[in-house]
Structures are given as structure tokens and as C-alpha cells.
Write a protein that holds these residues in place. Structure first.
Motif, short mmCIF file in Angstrom:
data_model
loop_
_atom_site.label_atom_id
_atom_site.label_comp_id
_atom_site.label_asym_id
_atom_site.label_seq_id
_atom_site.Cartn_x
_atom_site.Cartn_y
_atom_site.Cartn_z
N SER A 356 168.45 34.41 129.20
CA SER A 356 166.99 35.01 128.88
C SER A 356 166.11 33.88 129.64
N ILE A 357 164.94 34.49 130.04
CA ILE A 357 163.91 33.85 130.84
C ILE A 357 162.57 34.08 130.02
N ASN A 358 161.92 33.02 129.70
CA ASN A 358 160.42 33.37 128.89
C ASN A 358 159.67 32.56 129.89
N TYR A 359 158.63 33.43 130.30
CA TYR A 359 157.61 32.96 131.33
C TYR A 359 156.29 33.12 130.71
N GLN A 360 155.49 32.15 130.61
CA GLN A 360 154.09 32.18 130.08
C GLN A 360 153.12 31.76 130.89
N PRO A 361 152.61 32.30 131.70
CA PRO A 361 151.64 31.92 133.09
C PRO A 361 150.19 31.30 132.20
N SER A 362 149.89 31.93 131.10
CA SER A 362 148.51 31.71 130.50
C SER A 362 148.80 31.72 129.14
N LYS A 363 147.71 31.41 128.31
CA LYS A 363 147.83 31.39 126.91
C LYS A 363 147.92 32.82 126.57
N ARG A 364 147.26 33.66 127.37
CA ARG A 364 147.05 35.04 126.95
C ARG A 364 148.34 36.17 127.38
N LEU A 365 149.19 35.54 128.23
CA LEU A 365 150.22 36.38 128.68
C LEU A 365 151.44 35.73 128.38
N HIS A 366 152.62 36.57 128.07
CA HIS A 366 154.05 36.18 127.86
C HIS A 366 154.97 37.11 128.01
N TYR A 367 155.92 36.75 129.01
CA TYR A 367 156.87 37.54 129.29
C TYR A 367 158.40 37.20 129.11
N GLN A 368 159.08 37.96 128.43
CA GLN A 368 160.37 37.77 128.30
C GLN A 368 161.54 38.51 128.61
N THR A 369 162.44 38.26 129.52
CA THR A 369 163.49 39.28 129.77
C THR A 369 164.79 38.58 129.19
N THR A 370 165.88 39.62 128.87
CA THR A 370 167.17 39.10 128.49
C THR A 370 168.21 40.20 129.09
N SER A 414 153.83 40.71 126.57
CA SER A 414 152.66 40.51 125.56
C SER A 414 151.40 40.12 126.15
N TRP A 415 150.43 40.85 125.75
CA TRP A 415 149.06 40.43 126.41
C TRP A 415 148.02 40.11 125.19
N LYS A 416 147.40 39.13 125.14
CA LYS A 416 146.44 38.86 124.03
C LYS A 416 145.01 39.14 124.98
N VAL A 417 144.71 40.35 124.60
CA VAL A 417 143.57 41.00 125.39
C VAL A 417 142.09 40.29 124.85
N LYS A 418 142.11 40.28 123.43
CA LYS A 418 140.96 39.33 122.67
C LYS A 418 141.84 38.49 121.86
N PRO A 419 141.92 37.39 121.97
CA PRO A 419 142.46 36.33 121.06
C PRO A 419 141.95 36.38 119.57
N ASN A 420 143.08 36.59 118.51
CA ASN A 420 142.53 36.78 116.99
C ASN A 420 142.03 38.23 117.00
#
Length: 749
Positions: A356-370, A414-420
Motif C-alpha cells: 500500500s502507498i499513502n501519498y499526501q501532496p498537501s493538507k487537502r489531498l490524500h491518495y491511498q492505493t493498495t 480524498s479532497w478537502k474542498v473546504k476544510p471543516n
């Protein structure tokens, strides 16, 4: 020759357990045991000037009776171990109560890791300290103690589970999000799922089809493995010794013996974990003159390797695990001049390999693949055993093989379009299943599934969270339904949380149900490639009140659910021949229930209790009778108490469960002329108690306890669903009372 095979042949007569002072020595030298009691009393006494003479006068009569009853067994090994360490070395301040309750993080079904209170789902968390205090060794031991969950035993198929009034065929069991395979008669054997490398378990009740696809109709059980050590290096050795139902049978040829070791290393960005273990269970027999055992002897071996690499914005995790089990079902002796027996040997192997790979280029984007590969193989051999020469001859046609494997790829963004306020998640789930063996049509069959899922979490205000979701899939064998879900979480007042949900789910027909071809002298079962998935509609509601008052935590939760399943798959006689069976979409299933949970924590004390009433209703192809047009309700209650006594550094744990009688019906006729009869599985009570202690800053820990204190084995049953145990009039619940001793040695830097 394995120890299981030596048991089957009657050549294993050893009885020692391998502790520094063996049980036979203590039974011959009672003065050694009495001295151990006195040292034990001195060790934990608050009085510094107490003498041995005073100890002899002050010992309670109940304590004396307890030691007298089991002085020939493993308690003496525990006492000798306790007495062998000096009091001045005890510097550990132990506290087994979870002090971070409000900060517990969950990941199952989430857009990103969140606190349990913030999840839109009701997530139940089972942590490692909890099941170690109960003496649990596998998933079956844990789930048997949970509220609203029933487990049943089969001498060959193992432990099955019911959740929310629905069978285990509709419960998805995963390890780090990867589904387990290898169901027998539709059920996974929970006793094969070991806990040595598991850090915690997250349970979500209700359909989770949007996130995890088929077979999550009743919920998911996700086992989270330990990823890395918190220290540069760490090593652990665990030893578990337990009796089997009655003390005189304990020895190498009886009881449960488990040994597990783990080594973890971390340096810079790299981490590595290696672990392995062996478990041996000698079986249970009630008549020493008869070789037949109501619980079969088995040997289990497991090994795991995990590697991790942490980059600045990404993390790689790779792991492999292998599990191997040998179980021998022993028959009674027959024959006058040449005694013989007919034995069955089952060899099971499981494999799981994943990256599995977890990649988070920024606080708003998170990609995970397994990417994962899982495999399951079960080989059955039948032997004719000459009990004089111990020669074994394989019975003609007595060898069968079943094999399954699955390749899966899963990814989610996962994309945090507008945090909170707003977050989106989209993902894909690709899976290729294959089955081959003697009972599979044409020897081999396969099935592919390609799915896309998406969900959103929208928070118009701080107190409202709205989560819709949708999953669509294409399956190569059956028409896959589109499954929607919608969840709502509201915090209208301080300390209050309300959750409402509607979700659809489905259970896919298995490869065995689609392509089985099993014909012998006792069976004629054929699969049905035209099966449709079982579909469900589920509604849930819950209200939770939780408040931290100083050092006191008080929590109350009331919840309810309604589940409706259509096109339930059943095995039924087909056509005019009542001896030929196949799988068809025929039944409808309903379940509803309510649960009340209470929890209290103050300092070193934690208590919780719960009650559940669950109703079940089955509609047999529209056939109506007095038995098929009503809900049958069953009561479930649980209670648990954990306490840490800081002065002598002791921790105590007690948990109790009552499972009420389960009533229903079965059809002993055929489809055209049903004959409905009532069924009933009796109620039972389970209880586990234990006491533990640690030394040398957690280097050494010891726990002594009792499982199944009420000695429950079988309960009365008017009908059985398993082909392996029909006609007995009994439903197997557990192996009876057992006393266990667990020793853990941990070294770290």
C-alpha cells in the motif's frame, strides 16, 4: 510426525508443560506450593512487618480452597514465577485502562483518519489490552463476548458469527482493508484469524457496500495490524498455557499451548517487523477409553513480515503473512479382532501479500492505493487407521481439494474542498476471484468485479454532517446492483450526538454457490450460475450522550436498526427429485433490534454494560404459516469491569455475557409441499475473569485467568443448519471452562 498426528495415533503420552518447576514435582511436593503462596502473600501485602506465621493465620478460607482445588495445575507455575522476583524490582506503575478514550482515531470507511466521536458511522473499537485481559487468542474469542453477536461452533467448519440478526455470510472481515477469503458453507472460520500482530479491531454494523462492496450487508470487521514500533528496536515473546475443559486432562496432549515471538526495528525512514508463532490444541474427550474427541486436536502456525518506508509526503507499506492449520477429526474404534478407525485430516493454508502507498501532496489531498493477493487452500484426506500397528491407509476417493485466490487493487482520492465544511472522496475497487478443485464445475471457475465509488461529507454548520455515497459495479457473472447510502450526524446540544442513516447493500453469490458440483453417496449438490445477489435496505438511528466530569467519564447510547433482505440464497431441493439440491433466490429475511449501552470510567475503574433485543423474520418463498409470519426476538446482555489496583500494581478484568434463546423455523419438506417445523437454540451465559501484573517497567507481564467460567459447551437445539452436525439435538457454543496463564517478555531500546 506432527503432534496432532501423534495424538491421532495415540503415541503422544507426554504431560509436562515445560515451566521451571513442573506440575508433577509440585503435586508430589506440596510444601513447595505452600511456600509459594506465602511468598505471593508477602509480595502483595501492604504490611511491611508481616510475618509468615501471621500469613498462615490470615489467609482466607476461600483462597485456601481455590489453591487446593487446582494445586496440581498451571496456577502453581504462575505462583512460582511470581515468587521468584524480588519486590524491590517492581517499579512499573501499571494502568490498563484506556486514558485516551476521547482521542481514539478510526480509519475504517473514513475520508481520512478521524476521532471516533467525529465519524458519521457508529464505530466500535476493540483494543489489544481488552482482548489480552480476556485471554482471547483469535477473533472467535473476541466476538463471542460482544453485544448483539452470537457465535456457533462446528467440529469441522470452525466458528461462525451472527451480527444484527444476520448470518456471517453477510459480514465482511478484512485485514487492513483487504477482504479475507476461504469461506466454508458460506462462513469464515473466526478461530483461524490470529491476533498476534493485530493492534486494534474496528467494527461497523450495518451495510457498508458503498465503501467495501459485496458481502458487507450486515457490517464490516476490520483488523488493523501494527505497522511499526515506537522504539529503535523492540522484541517480544508471548507464552500462553491453558487447560481444556477439565484440569486432570492438562498436559502436552491436552489443553492449549501458544508461543509467539516478534522483533521490530526502526531506523530513519525504514521500519521492519518479523513475527511468528505456533499454537497447539490437544482436543477434548469425555471418555478416556474412547479415542473420539468432541473437539478435534489441531496445530496452527503463522508467520508475518512487514516493511515500511516513510518519505516526506508519502509512505510505503509492504507485508506478507502465512497461516497453516492441521486438524484431525478422530473416529471411535470399531472391529473386534482388528480395531480400526476412520479419521479425517484437514490441512488449511492462508496467504496474504499486500503493498500500500499513502501519498499526501498537501493538507487537502490524500491518495491511498493498495494491491493485494490472497490465497486459500483446504485439503481433506480420509484414512483407515489400524490401531494395533498404527498403519494408515488412504480411503479411495477420500481426498478432496478446494482452492481460492483473489487479486485486488483499490485506490481512493480524498479532497478537502473546504476544510471543516466539504470533502469529497472517489475511488475504484478492482477484484479477480478464482476457484478450483474437485467440487468446482469443470475444475476451475473465475469471477471479475470492477467498481467505482464516491461519497461526500458536507458540514453546513459545525453541528451537522451530511454524507451521501454511491457505488456502481460491473461483474462478469451476475448483475451487480447500484448501492446508495446517506448518513447524517447532528450535535444539537453539548454532549449529545445523533446519527441517522439509510443504506443499501448486497451479498454476492459465491463461486461455490454459482459453480459447485458435489456428488457422492451422501450429497448431490449443484451450483446455479443464474443466481442474483441478495439485496438489503437498512435504516439505523442512534442517540449518544457523553460527558467528562472531572476525572469521570459517563456515556449512554441508545440505538435501533431495521434490515430487510430480498432474494436470500438458500439450498433447496429442485424439480421432482428431492435428493438433488441447488442454490436458488427464494427467501426474504427481516431483522430489527435495539441496543442500550452504558459506560462509566473514573481513574483506574472502568465499567460498561449493555442490553440488546434482536428480532428475526424469514419469509419462505411467500409461504405463510403461523411460524413464518412473526418476528422471533432474542435478548442479549453484556457487562464488563476493569480495575487497576495501583499499590500492588495489579489489574483485574471481568466480563459477562448472556445470550437468550433464539427461535425460528425450518422447512423439512420441499418447495412445492413445505413442511414447517419450529426450531430453537437454547440460551447460555459466558464469563471471563483474569488478574495481571507487570515488572521492570513493562519488561515482564503475567496474566492469570479463567475463560468460560460457567463451563458452557453445548446448548439444546431442535434443529441444526450444518451438514456436519445434524441430528445431534445440540448446538456447540464453546469448549468449556479453561484456566490460562499468559506471560509476556518485552525488551526495547
Amino acid at each position: 510426525m506432527s503432534s496432532v498426528e501423534r495424538i491421532a495415533e495415540g503415541t503422544d503420552r507426554s504431560v509436562g508443560i515445560g515451566w521451571p518447576v513442573s506440575i508433577p514435582v509440585l503435586s508430589r511436593r506440596p510444601e513447595l506450593a505452600e511456600g509459594a503462596v506465602e511468598e505471593f502473600w508477602l509480595l502483595f501485602s501492604k504490611k511491611s512487618n508481616i510475618t509468615r506465621e501471621k500469613i498462615r493465620l490470615e489467609k482466607h478460607s476461600i483462597l485456601k480452597k481455590l489453591f487446593s482445588a487446582i494445586k496440581k495445575h498451571i496456577l502453581w507455575g504462575a505462583l512460582m514465577l511470581l515468587a521468584g522476583f524480588p519486590a524491590f524490582a517492581q517499579t512499573q506503575s501499571q494502568d490498563s485502562i484506556n486514558q485516551t478514550d476521547l482521542e481514539t482515531i478510526v480509519i475504517t470507511g473514513q475520508h481520512s483518519a478521524v476521532k471516533a466521536d467525529q465519524s458519521t458511522y457508529r464505530v466500535q473499537i476493540l483494543d489489544k489490552k481488552q482482548w489480552e485481559a480476556q485471554g482471547a487468542n483469535n477473533l472467535a474469542d473476541i466476538m463471542s463476548a460482544q453485544l448483539g453477536v452470537n457465535t456457533f461452533e462446528d467440529p469441522v467448519l470452525g466458528t461462525s458469527v451472527q451480527m444484527l440478526g444476520t448470518s456471517g455470510q453477510s459480514v465482511k472481515i478484512m485485514i487492513d482493508g483487504v477482504p479475507m477469503i476461504g469461506r466454508q458453507d458460506g462462513e469464515l472460520d473466526l478461530s483461524q484469524i490470529q491476533l498476534d500482530q493485530i493492534e486494534r479491531i474496528e467494527v461497523i454494523e450495518g451495510p457498508m457496500a458503498v465503501e467495501y462492496g459485496a458481502n458487507a450487508l450486515a457490517g464490516v470487521i476490520n483488523l488493523i495490524t501494527r505497522k511499526e514500533s515506537k522504539h529503535p528496536w523492540e522484541a517480544q515473546l508471548s507464552i500462553y498455557e491453558g487447560t481444556a475443559q477439565s484440569f486432570p486432562q492438562y498436559g502436552r496432549s491436552e489443553g492449549t499451548h501458544r508461543y509467539h515471538g516478534n522483533v521490530a526495528w526502526r531506523k530513519g525512514r525504514h521500519s521492519l517487523q518479523l513475527s511468528g508463532g505456533r499454537a497447539y490444541f490437544g482436543g477434548i474427550r469425555t471418555d478416556k477409553a474412547n479415542r473420539f474427541r468432541s473437539w478435534s486436536p489441531k496445530r496452527q502456525v503463522n508467520a508475518t513480515a512487514n516493511y515500511g518506508y516513510a518519505g516526506k509526503k508519502w509512505r510505503l507499506q509492504a507485508g506478507s503473512s502465512v497461516f497453516d492449520e492441521r486438524l484431525i477429526r478422530m473416529d471411535s474404534a470399531s472391529g473386534i479382532y482388528v480395531p480400526r478407525a476412520r479419521d479425517e485430516r484437514y490441512d488449511t493454508r492462508r496467504q496474504l501479500h499486500q503493498v500500500s502507498i499513502n501519498y499526501q501532496p498537501s493538507k487537502r489531498l490524500h491518495y491511498q492505493t493498495t494491491a493485494a493477493y490472497t490465497a486459500y487452500r483446504r485439503l481433506k484426506n480420509t484414512f483407515q487407521v489400524d490401531l494395533v500397528t498404527l498403519e494408515k491407509l488412504q480411503v479411495e476417493g477420500g481426498a478432496t481439494t478446494e482452492s481460492f485466490d483473489a487479486k485486488s487493487w483499490r485506490g481512493q482520492l480524498s479532497w478537502k474542498v473546504k476544510p471543516n465544511h466539504l470533502s469529497l472522496q472517489a475511488g475504484y475497487d478492482l477484484r479477480m476471484d478464482r476457484a478450483w478443485g474437485d467440487k468446482v464445475l469443470d475444475g476451475q471457475q473465475g469471477m471479475n468485479d470492477y467498481a467505482f465509488f464516491a461519497s461526500a461529507e458536507y458540514k453546513p454548520t459545525k453541528s451537522i454532517t451530511f454524507r451521501p455515497g454511491l457505488r456502481a459495479a460491473i461483474n462478469s457473472t451476475y448483475p451487480s446492483p447500484i448501492t446508495p447510502s446517506i448518513h447524517l450526524k447532528i450535535n444539537p446540544f453539548p454532549y449529545w450526538t445523533f446519527r441517522l442513516s439509510y443504506a443499501e447493500g448486497f451479498r454476492a453469490p459465491s463461486l461455490k454457490e454459482l459453480f459447485l458440483e458435489f456428488i457422492d453417496v451422501n450429497h448431490h449438490i449443484i451450483g446455479n450460475p443464474n443466481l442474483r445477489p441478495e439485496t438489503s435496505r437498512n435504516m439505523q438511528a442512534s442517540a449518544n450522550w457523553k460527558k467528562l466530569i472531572g476525572r469521570q467519564l459517563v456515556a449512554v447510547e441508545l440505538s435501533g436498526f431495521y434490515n430487510r433482505v430480498n432474494d436470500q440464497i438458500s439450498l433447496s431441493a429442485t424439480g421432482d427429485n428431492q435428493f438433488i439440491f441447488s442454490y436458488i433466490n427464494i427467501d426474504k429475511h427481516r431483522s430489527l433490534g435495539t441496543q442500550l449501552k452504558l459506560r462509566y470510567r473514573k481513574g483506574s475503574l472502568q465499567a460498561q454494560a449493555g442490553a440488546a433485543v434482536i428480532g428475526r423474520y424469514n419469509d419462505l418463498n411467500g409461504f405463510e404459516s403461523e411460524l413464518t409470519t412473526q418476528f422471533n426476538y432474542a435478548l442479549n446482555t453484556t457487562a464488563q469491569l476493569d480495575y487497576v489496583w495501583k499499590q500492588p500494581r495489579l489489574s483485574f478484568s471481568v466480563n459477562y455475557k448472556y445470550a437468550g434463546p433464539v427461535e425460528g423455523f425450518t422447512n423439512i419438506g420441499d418447495l412445492d409441499a413445505p413442511e414447517i417445523i419450529p426450531t430453537r437454540i437454547g440460551g447460555y451465559q459466558l464469563a471471563n475473569v483474569s488478574v495481571g501484573r507487570t515488572w521492570f517497567d513493562d519488561v515482564l507481564s503475567l496474566r492469570l485467568g479463567m475463560r468460560n467460567a460457567f463451563n458452557v459447551t453445548d446448548v439444546a437445539a431442535t434443529a441444526r443448519s450444518s451438514a456436519h452436525s445434524g441430528g445431534s439435538g445440540q448446538a456447540s457454543i464453546g469448549m468449556g471452562r479453561s484456566v490460562f496463564l499468559r506471560v509476556d517478555i518485552r525488551m526495547k531500546k
